[in-house]
Design a protein around this motif. Sequence first.
Motif, PDB file in Angstrom:
ATOM      1  N   THR A 310      48.740  -6.840  43.853  1.00 49.95           N
ATOM      2  CA  THR A 310      49.190  -7.264  42.526  1.00 49.95           C
ATOM      3  C   THR A 310      48.005  -7.595  41.634  1.00 49.95           C
ATOM      4  O   THR A 310      47.144  -8.397  42.000  1.00 49.95           O
ATOM      5  CB  THR A 310      50.117  -8.483  42.643  1.00 49.95           C
ATOM      6  OG1 THR A 310      51.202  -8.174  43.526  1.00 49.95           O
ATOM      7  CG2 THR A 310      50.689  -8.864  41.280  1.00 49.95           C
ATOM      8  N   ASP A 311      47.983  -6.987  40.463  1.00 49.86           N
ATOM      9  CA  ASP A 311      46.942  -7.227  39.477  1.00 49.86           C
ATOM     10  C   ASP A 311      47.203  -8.554  38.761  1.00 49.86           C
ATOM     11  O   ASP A 311      48.354  -9.010  38.663  1.00 49.86           O
ATOM     12  CB  ASP A 311      46.959  -6.079  38.464  1.00 49.86           C
ATOM     13  CG  ASP A 311      45.884  -6.201  37.419  1.00 49.86           C
ATOM     14  OD1 ASP A 311      44.720  -5.894  37.742  1.00 49.86           O
ATOM     15  OD2 ASP A 311      46.202  -6.607  36.288  1.00 49.86           O
ATOM     16  N   ILE A 312      46.151  -9.142  38.234  1.00 45.67           N
ATOM     17  CA  ILE A 312      46.295 -10.418  37.541  1.00 45.67           C
ATOM     18  C   ILE A 312      47.258 -10.320  36.365  1.00 45.67           C
ATOM     19  O   ILE A 312      47.929 -11.287  35.997  1.00 45.67           O
ATOM     20  CB  ILE A 312      44.907 -10.941  37.089  1.00 45.67           C
ATOM     21  CG1 ILE A 312      45.022 -12.398  36.624  1.00 45.67           C
ATOM     22  CG2 ILE A 312      44.312 -10.050  36.003  1.00 45.67           C
ATOM     23  CD1 ILE A 312      43.678 -13.054  36.393  1.00 45.67           C
ATOM     24  N   GLY A 313      47.366  -9.118  35.783  1.00 45.74           N
ATOM     25  CA  GLY A 313      48.278  -8.929  34.663  1.00 45.74           C
ATOM     26  C   GLY A 313      49.722  -8.739  35.058  1.00 45.74           C
ATOM     27  O   GLY A 313      50.605  -8.702  34.205  1.00 45.74           O
ATOM     28  N   GLY A 314      49.988  -8.587  36.355  1.00 47.55           N
ATOM     29  CA  GLY A 314      51.361  -8.451  36.830  1.00 47.55           C
ATOM     30  C   GLY A 314      51.719  -7.084  37.359  1.00 47.55           C
ATOM     31  O   GLY A 314      52.735  -6.931  38.042  1.00 47.55           O
TER      32      GLY A 314
END
Length: 676
Positions: A310-314
Amino acid sequence: MRNMQEKANRLIHEKSPYLLQHAYNPVNWYPWGNEAFETAKKEDKPVFLSIGYSTCHWCHVMERESFEDAEVAERLNRDFVCIKVDREERPDVDAVYMEVCQALTGSGGWPLTIFMTPEQEPFFAGTYFPKNSRFGSIGLMDLLGSVAQQWRDRREKIVRSGKEITEAIRGGAEKKTGQPSKQFIHDAEKQLSDHFDSRNGGFGRSPKFPTPQNLFFLLRFAMLENEERALEMVEKTLRQMYRGGIFDHIGYGFSRYSTDAEWLVPHFEKMLYDNALLTMAYLEAYQITRTGFYKMVAVKVMDYVLREMTDIGGGFYCAQDADSEGEEGKYYVFTPGEILSLLGKEDGEAFNRTFHITEDGNFEGKSIPNLIGQEDDQIMEERIGRLLPRVYQYRKERTELRVDDKILTSWNALMIAALAKAYRILGDSQYLDAAEKAMRFLTDHLMNENGGLRVRWRDGEAAGVGGLDDYAFSVWALLNLYDATFDVHYLELAAALNQEMINRFYDKENGGFFLSDKEAEPLIRRPKETYDGAIPSGNSVAASCMLKLFALTGDTKLRETAEEQLAFLAAAAQGYPAGYCFALLAMMSALYPSKEIVCVVKDKAEMEPLKALFRKKFLFNTAVLVKNAENAERLEKVAEFTKAYAPDKEKSAYFVCENNVCAPPVYTLEELEKLL
């Protein structure tokens, strides 16, 4: 760090991790585009096309053997214009030339190797080639020499062959239709049953792929036909897949496929789409059986995705590599001594015994942790679970695992659908939070102002003209979000995106949806994919979504298009229905009893008890709308028929229709539950 003297090729300007892996090859790679083909025409050279993806083991092997080799590079650069394509960024290019490979050789796979004219017309296709010929198989060096010579001496024949192959794969454009019937459903169940491995679960022999849509289909079949055998096949498969090495018992998540019949030795790459679809399969098995084992596995898979993918941006990354430090599976395997040193004698021996980590090993002298033969998974978890975090942390520090951090629209949509389903079934808000955050990421970064989708996001950049899968899977995700939340925003967006999909991809003359947007770069063929392979086809998912949207909105034009689509899929599925299991799910929606439920609730306080009621039920082929004073105006625009249902401040009302016949309204959740 790269040696500063190494010279990068044109791929250094790309964002794809796969293309960037090849940016320092001595091969003078071009990305797919006009520059490459114009150069081929100008220099009068054939094109060497290589298609793969960043976590593909044999793509890595071919790179190390050939594309990093100066001798191979010299020949490629001298005689060819060389193009490298990431199949995950350009599924349209991959689909066209994979069809060529399968037509010419009878099989396909990656790396995909194509020789073509500067006009993109292919005349030779294959997959992996070693550098040198061996054991009767031609090597790349000999193949390059042969093709270059034929290009010089027999050009006319090669060009004619390319045109013939191109015309053959273009085929006729005649309209093909079939008649959806329950015979397809029963034939597919029998075909799956005939190929079922009663000992190990799954279908056929090695290699074994999870193919979750087969499990979705059998679960529906078991419920609709009251067929225990179908449910037994699903349960056996789900249990054996988890116990095998295809499941990562240390860090969780499933690998792409098993190289053997027992699910023991995986092809170690982990793909987002597999983990999304398998999450849904385990959740549905839990919902039907209420067996806690299936919930446990689904939760583990989601834990893995939320922790590692999962990327920090979602958004969600697309894959983790099969190789570490140049060795397949190195990240995942252990020796008994490693575990004993880490955990001590008593705990180490228990851990090794539980996960079958032995001196002999089960993979190239080392051991893939597995639970094959383990009967009580819950007891194992209580005894060994406290040791897993230490082994997991040791493994992370011991060997690096490469992640392909592209955020693909289509695969993200699958994960959003899975997380929304998890919230709807389990009621855990962390899954809804993750699903909604990811959907905001897609709409903010991968949807343009005109409602069109892009293929991928990486390093601050969206790229690619969205394909059918991007649209169909995103509509599926939005419908799952609506089912989970009853937020009319998701229904509005699903309806709008579905119409975009029809406008951009639907073939009004011959039926079915093209894979590529009508505004996309033209290729030698505009393909339509119908077969439900590793993932469901966009055509199958589109059919399912249109039928669900018709049930929710009452839009008769959608029903007409959906019925045409079912006829198109029925024609495709006639030869082997079991290869079209997601398409059969759509057919089931049309052929089996259906329910439509309109819940007119007096206030927000009614929402949570209503969600809890639907959480208890496995409601296949059921469309649920929720109307209240706040969303009434917006809901009436997207589902015009709901104007007839007026909210009442004094009481809620529940309207249930089944098989086109509506029952009198009921006014309590207890009465509604009886009707379900």
